[in-house]
Design a protein around this motif. Structure first.
Motif, PDB file in Angstrom:
ATOM      1  N   MET A   1       0.688  -1.154  -0.245  1.00  0.00           N
ATOM      2  CA  MET A   1       0.044   0.119  -0.111  1.00  0.00           C
ATOM      3  C   MET A   1       0.860   1.031  -0.149  1.00  0.00           C
ATOM      4  O   MET A   1       1.996   1.160   0.219  1.00  0.00           O
ATOM      5  CB  MET A   1      -0.824  -0.091   1.356  1.00  0.00           C
ATOM      6  CG  MET A   1      -1.995  -1.123   1.361  1.00  0.00           C
ATOM      7  SD  MET A   1      -3.488  -1.085   2.127  1.00  0.00           S
ATOM      8  CE  MET A   1      -2.700  -0.614   3.575  1.00  0.00           C
ATOM      9  N   THR A   2       0.369   2.333  -0.175  1.00  0.00           N
ATOM     10  CA  THR A   2       1.119   3.564  -0.392  1.00  0.00           C
ATOM     11  C   THR A   2       1.011   4.141   0.984  1.00  0.00           C
ATOM     12  O   THR A   2       0.532   3.693   1.962  1.00  0.00           O
ATOM     13  CB  THR A   2       0.418   4.815  -1.420  1.00  0.00           C
ATOM     14  OG1 THR A   2      -0.981   4.859  -0.707  1.00  0.00           O
ATOM     15  CG2 THR A   2       0.187   4.002  -2.816  1.00  0.00           C
ATOM     16  N   ALA A   3       1.897   5.033   1.228  1.00  0.00           N
ATOM     17  CA  ALA A   3       1.963   5.810   2.406  1.00  0.00           C
ATOM     18  C   ALA A   3       0.704   6.126   3.073  1.00  0.00           C
ATOM     19  O   ALA A   3       0.660   6.343   4.162  1.00  0.00           O
ATOM     20  CB  ALA A   3       3.221   7.061   2.571  1.00  0.00           C
ATOM     21  N   ASP A   4      -0.217   6.709   2.120  1.00  0.00           N
ATOM     22  CA  ASP A   4      -1.549   7.337   2.875  1.00  0.00           C
ATOM     23  C   ASP A   4      -2.417   6.054   2.740  1.00  0.00           C
ATOM     24  O   ASP A   4      -3.774   6.089   3.071  1.00  0.00           O
ATOM     25  CB  ASP A   4      -1.877   8.279   2.022  1.00  0.00           C
ATOM     26  CG  ASP A   4      -2.335   8.090   0.790  1.00  0.00           C
ATOM     27  OD1 ASP A   4      -2.058   6.907   0.179  1.00  0.00           O
ATOM     28  OD2 ASP A   4      -2.855   8.791  -0.003  1.00  0.00           O
ATOM     29  N   HIS A   5      -2.207   4.909   2.393  1.00  0.00           N
ATOM     30  CA  HIS A   5      -2.898   3.547   2.687  1.00  0.00           C
ATOM     31  C   HIS A   5      -4.269   3.651   1.671  1.00  0.00           C
ATOM     32  O   HIS A   5      -5.086   2.998   1.696  1.00  0.00           O
ATOM     33  CB  HIS A   5      -3.511   3.455   4.044  1.00  0.00           C
ATOM     34  CG  HIS A   5      -2.455   3.277   5.035  1.00  0.00           C
ATOM     35  ND1 HIS A   5      -1.417   2.150   4.975  1.00  0.00           N
ATOM     36  CD2 HIS A   5      -1.797   4.182   5.836  1.00  0.00           C
ATOM     37  CE1 HIS A   5      -0.519   2.302   6.246  1.00  0.00           C
ATOM     38  NE2 HIS A   5      -1.020   3.617   6.509  1.00  0.00           N
ATOM     39  N   ALA A  16      -2.905  -7.989  -5.316  1.00  0.00           N
ATOM     40  CA  ALA A  16      -3.045  -9.301  -4.716  1.00  0.00           C
ATOM     41  C   ALA A  16      -4.605  -9.643  -4.632  1.00  0.00           C
ATOM     42  O   ALA A  16      -4.756 -10.713  -4.557  1.00  0.00           O
ATOM     43  CB  ALA A  16      -2.506  -9.231  -3.113  1.00  0.00           C
ATOM     44  N   PHE A  17      -5.299  -8.545  -4.356  1.00  0.00           N
ATOM     45  CA  PHE A  17      -6.367  -8.776  -4.574  1.00  0.00           C
ATOM     46  C   PHE A  17      -7.280  -9.209  -5.650  1.00  0.00           C
ATOM     47  O   PHE A  17      -8.033 -10.008  -5.816  1.00  0.00           O
ATOM     48  CB  PHE A  17      -7.154  -7.336  -3.998  1.00  0.00           C
ATOM     49  CG  PHE A  17      -7.174  -7.105  -2.725  1.00  0.00           C
ATOM     50  CD1 PHE A  17      -7.034  -7.805  -1.693  1.00  0.00           C
ATOM     51  CD2 PHE A  17      -7.074  -5.734  -2.433  1.00  0.00           C
ATOM     52  CE1 PHE A  17      -6.919  -7.560  -0.318  1.00  0.00           C
ATOM     53  CE2 PHE A  17      -6.763  -5.151  -1.014  1.00  0.00           C
ATOM     54  CZ  PHE A  17      -6.735  -6.163  -0.089  1.00  0.00           C
ATOM     55  N   ASP A  18      -6.419  -8.783  -6.592  1.00  0.00           N
ATOM     56  CA  ASP A  18      -6.806  -9.013  -8.190  1.00  0.00           C
ATOM     57  C   ASP A  18      -6.565 -10.675  -8.446  1.00  0.00           C
ATOM     58  O   ASP A  18      -7.363 -11.241  -9.052  1.00  0.00           O
ATOM     59  CB  ASP A  18      -6.253  -8.227  -8.978  1.00  0.00           C
ATOM     60  CG  ASP A  18      -6.839  -6.845  -9.552  1.00  0.00           C
ATOM     61  OD1 ASP A  18      -7.798  -6.741  -8.906  1.00  0.00           O
ATOM     62  OD2 ASP A  18      -6.083  -6.097  -9.841  1.00  0.00           O
ATOM     63  N   LEU A  19      -5.488 -10.995  -7.725  1.00  0.00           N
ATOM     64  CA  LEU A  19      -5.038 -12.607  -7.956  1.00  0.00           C
ATOM     65  C   LEU A  19      -6.207 -13.475  -7.285  1.00  0.00           C
ATOM     66  O   LEU A  19      -6.465 -14.305  -7.895  1.00  0.00           O
ATOM     67  CB  LEU A  19      -3.600 -12.782  -7.109  1.00  0.00           C
ATOM     68  CG  LEU A  19      -2.696 -12.276  -8.265  1.00  0.00           C
ATOM     69  CD1 LEU A  19      -1.126 -12.559  -7.260  1.00  0.00           C
ATOM     70  CD2 LEU A  19      -2.313 -13.146  -9.215  1.00  0.00           C
ATOM     71  N   LEU A  20      -6.618 -12.733  -6.155  1.00  0.00           N
ATOM     72  CA  LEU A  20      -7.555 -13.852  -5.425  1.00  0.00           C
ATOM     73  C   LEU A  20      -8.973 -13.387  -5.875  1.00  0.00           C
ATOM     74  O   LEU A  20      -9.966 -14.383  -5.926  1.00  0.00           O
ATOM     75  CB  LEU A  20      -7.479 -13.433  -3.868  1.00  0.00           C
ATOM     76  CG  LEU A  20      -6.215 -14.120  -3.042  1.00  0.00           C
ATOM     77  CD1 LEU A  20      -6.289 -13.635  -1.725  1.00  0.00           C
ATOM     78  CD2 LEU A  20      -5.964 -15.368  -3.180  1.00  0.00           C
ATOM     79  N   ALA A  21      -8.986 -12.565  -6.607  1.00  0.00           N
ATOM     80  CA  ALA A  21     -10.621 -12.242  -7.175  1.00  0.00           C
ATOM     81  C   ALA A  21     -10.940 -13.121  -8.279  1.00  0.00           C
ATOM     82  O   ALA A  21     -12.186 -13.328  -8.566  1.00  0.00           O
ATOM     83  CB  ALA A  21     -10.654 -10.783  -7.394  1.00  0.00           C
TER      84      ALA A  21
END
Length: 118
Positions: A1-5, A16-21
């Motif tokens: 994630m980026t510094a501002d999340h 990662a979410f795309d891989l599991l989606a």
């Protein structure tokens, strides 16, 4: 994630979410957890997946470094697929999702039924 999340388009968390989606990715990874399998045996273990979709899924997982393809000599020659070390790192996350689904699946289905009847 980026510094501002934030979940930016190029964020590693989104990757990662795309891989599991992808519908079959987690299923195939989980099915390979005990060792390499030939595609036919893998299809039997999974159930409900067509040869075409299994091939597409295995190629996608191989492209992402999660699965390796190994041609085995013999008569006739055959192919086996197995998890890479990187692919094995997803097993705890997939197991956690499965445990969540087991614990909360009825609640989700009840919410879907309420939404459909509203």
């Amino acid at each position: 994630m980026t510094a501002d999340h934030s979940f930016l388009a190029d964020c590693r968390a989104r990757l990662a979410f795309d891989l599991l989606a992808q519908t079959w990715n987690a299923v195939v990874i989980w099915a390979l957890r005990q060792g390499p399998e030939r595609p036919g045996a893998l299809r039997e273990r999974i159930g409900g997946i067509s040869p075409k979709v299994l091939t597409e899924t295995l190629r996608r997982l191989e492209f992402n470094g999660l699965v390796h393809r190994r041609a085995r000599p013999g008569s006739p020659p055959h192919v086996e697929y197995g998890l890479t070390d990187l692919g094995r790192t997803l097993l705890p996350a997939i197991e956690a999702f499965g445990a969540w689904a087991f614990a909360h699946g009825d609640e989700v289905m009840a919410a879907q039924e309420r939404a459909e009847s509203a």
